[in-house]
Design an enzyme around this catalytic site. Sequence first.
Site, PDB file in Angstrom:
ATOM      1  N   ASN A 267      38.852  48.797  43.323  1.00 17.33           N
ATOM      2  CA  ASN A 267      37.870  47.910  43.937  1.00 17.33           C
ATOM      3  C   ASN A 267      38.626  46.685  44.440  1.00 17.33           C
ATOM      4  O   ASN A 267      38.982  45.810  43.659  1.00 17.33           O
ATOM      5  CB  ASN A 267      36.811  47.507  42.902  1.00 17.33           C
TER       6      ASN A 267
ATOM      7  N   LYS B 132      37.522  44.372  46.338  1.00 18.41           N
ATOM      8  CA  LYS B 132      36.645  43.204  46.554  1.00 18.41           C
ATOM      9  C   LYS B 132      36.928  42.582  47.928  1.00 18.41           C
ATOM     10  O   LYS B 132      37.294  43.300  48.847  1.00 18.41           O
ATOM     11  CB  LYS B 132      36.814  42.192  45.418  1.00 18.41           C
TER      12      LYS B 132
ATOM     13  N   HIS C 215      27.712  46.591  41.085  1.00 20.76           N
ATOM     14  CA  HIS C 215      28.849  45.854  40.507  1.00 20.76           C
ATOM     15  C   HIS C 215      28.355  44.512  39.976  1.00 20.76           C
ATOM     16  O   HIS C 215      27.437  43.911  40.541  1.00 20.76           O
ATOM     17  CB  HIS C 215      29.931  45.649  41.569  1.00 20.76           C
TER      18      HIS C 215
ATOM     19  N   GLU D  86      29.439  41.614  40.218  1.00 18.76           N
ATOM     20  CA  GLU D  86      29.434  40.506  41.197  1.00 18.76           C
ATOM     21  C   GLU D  86      28.225  40.615  42.125  1.00 18.76           C
ATOM     22  O   GLU D  86      27.659  39.602  42.547  1.00 18.76           O
ATOM     23  CB  GLU D  86      30.765  40.498  41.972  1.00 18.76           C
TER      24      GLU D  86
ATOM     25  N   GLU E 259      31.540  48.363  32.843  1.00 18.58           N
ATOM     26  CA  GLU E 259      32.359  47.180  33.097  1.00 18.58           C
ATOM     27  C   GLU E 259      31.742  45.975  32.391  1.00 18.58           C
ATOM     28  O   GLU E 259      30.829  45.332  32.932  1.00 18.58           O
ATOM     29  CB  GLU E 259      32.417  46.901  34.601  1.00 18.58           C
TER      30      GLU E 259
ATOM     31  N   GLY F 106      38.108  40.624  35.694  1.00 29.77           N
ATOM     32  CA  GLY F 106      38.909  39.574  36.316  1.00 29.77           C
ATOM     33  C   GLY F 106      39.339  38.477  35.366  1.00 29.77           C
ATOM     34  O   GLY F 106      39.784  37.420  35.804  1.00 29.77           O
TER      35      GLY F 106
ATOM     36  N   SER G 254      39.783  44.341  33.619  1.00 30.36           N
ATOM     37  CA  SER G 254      41.162  43.956  33.296  1.00 30.36           C
ATOM     38  C   SER G 254      42.047  45.136  32.884  1.00 30.36           C
ATOM     39  O   SER G 254      42.912  45.001  32.025  1.00 30.36           O
ATOM     40  CB  SER G 254      41.176  42.850  32.230  1.00 30.36           C
TER      41      SER G 254
HETATM   42  C1  PEP Z   1      36.166  45.150  38.959  1.00 32.06           C
HETATM   43  O1  PEP Z   1      35.877  44.184  39.655  1.00 32.06           O
HETATM   44  O2  PEP Z   1      35.529  46.210  39.094  1.00 32.06           O
HETATM   45  C2  PEP Z   1      37.224  45.000  37.977  1.00 32.06           C
HETATM   46  C3  PEP Z   1      37.285  45.857  37.015  1.00 32.06           C
HETATM   47  O3  PEP Z   1      38.087  43.933  38.142  1.00 32.06           O
HETATM   48  P1  PEP Z   1      39.392  43.608  37.246  1.00 32.06           P
HETATM   49  O4  PEP Z   1      40.175  44.892  37.120  1.00 32.06           O
HETATM   50  O5  PEP Z   1      40.118  42.576  38.013  1.00 32.06           O
HETATM   51  O6  PEP Z   1      38.914  43.138  35.931  1.00 32.06           O
END
Ligand code: PEP
Length: 247
Positions: free
Chosen positions: A8, A10, A94, A96, A165, A171, A210
């Site tokens: 992803n 973003k 997601h 966000e 998630e 993040g 992460s």
């Molecule tokens: C994501 O935004 O789906 C995500 C898992 O981000 P990160 O790996 O940066 O935590």
Amino acid sequence: MAYLVAANWKMNKTIAQTIDYLDIFTELVKDIQKVDIMISPSFTALSSASLKVEKTNIKLGAQNMYYETVGAFTGEISPIMLKELNVEYVILGHSERRHIFGEKDNLINKKVQSALENGIRPILCVGETLEERELGKTLNVVEKQIKSGLAGVYMDMPFIDIAYEPVWAIGTGINATPEQAEEVHRFIRSLINELSKGNDSKTRILYGGSVNEKNARELISQKHIDGFLVGTASLDPNRFYKIITEC
Ligand code: PEP
């Protein structure tokens, strides 16, 4: 069922940066067969990415879409526009989208239904906030997000993937421990097995939050983790490749 490792990106990477990335990445992964690989560039780079991944083992995903196919919906992207670019996956719900743009389960459900109707495989994202975890509500939150996000399409489970998630892990550099992730993944597996009346063997439950080249191996060794959704670490082709090779 092959693992799915999905990127992803973003709101990162211009067209030129996407092309540079794919010049490197297509070479790195060209011999990988046992893992399904997906990247989801920005909408503006999808067209160029589509040409670059043609005839490779890399699948294309979108980070969002609208549920209508055509009409007066200023600024939105339709599933038929994505299909035209050979987009096979769409990330929906997601955190966000939920927390910054206020998307609710009801809207996400319409998008899931539309993706399925238009032959795009939805990856439904679910996960609790830190506050919800601390209040012991993690499994309740995940259950509600799955039941409402997939309302009316439980029988389409073979064409759906789910990403767990935890919001506090996205993040932040703080991943869920393998045990924390496994507990929720086991719960999700049993829930979707029940909802689909046992028709869930093609549904991958991805972990996201992460994930990096150091923690991927231990996470993927958990019985109910079937792949990853990767943000930050997927922006570098070498790091993303390393994560894939740990699976
Ligand atoms: C994501 O935004 O789906 C995500 C898992 O981000 P990160 O790996 O940066 O935590």
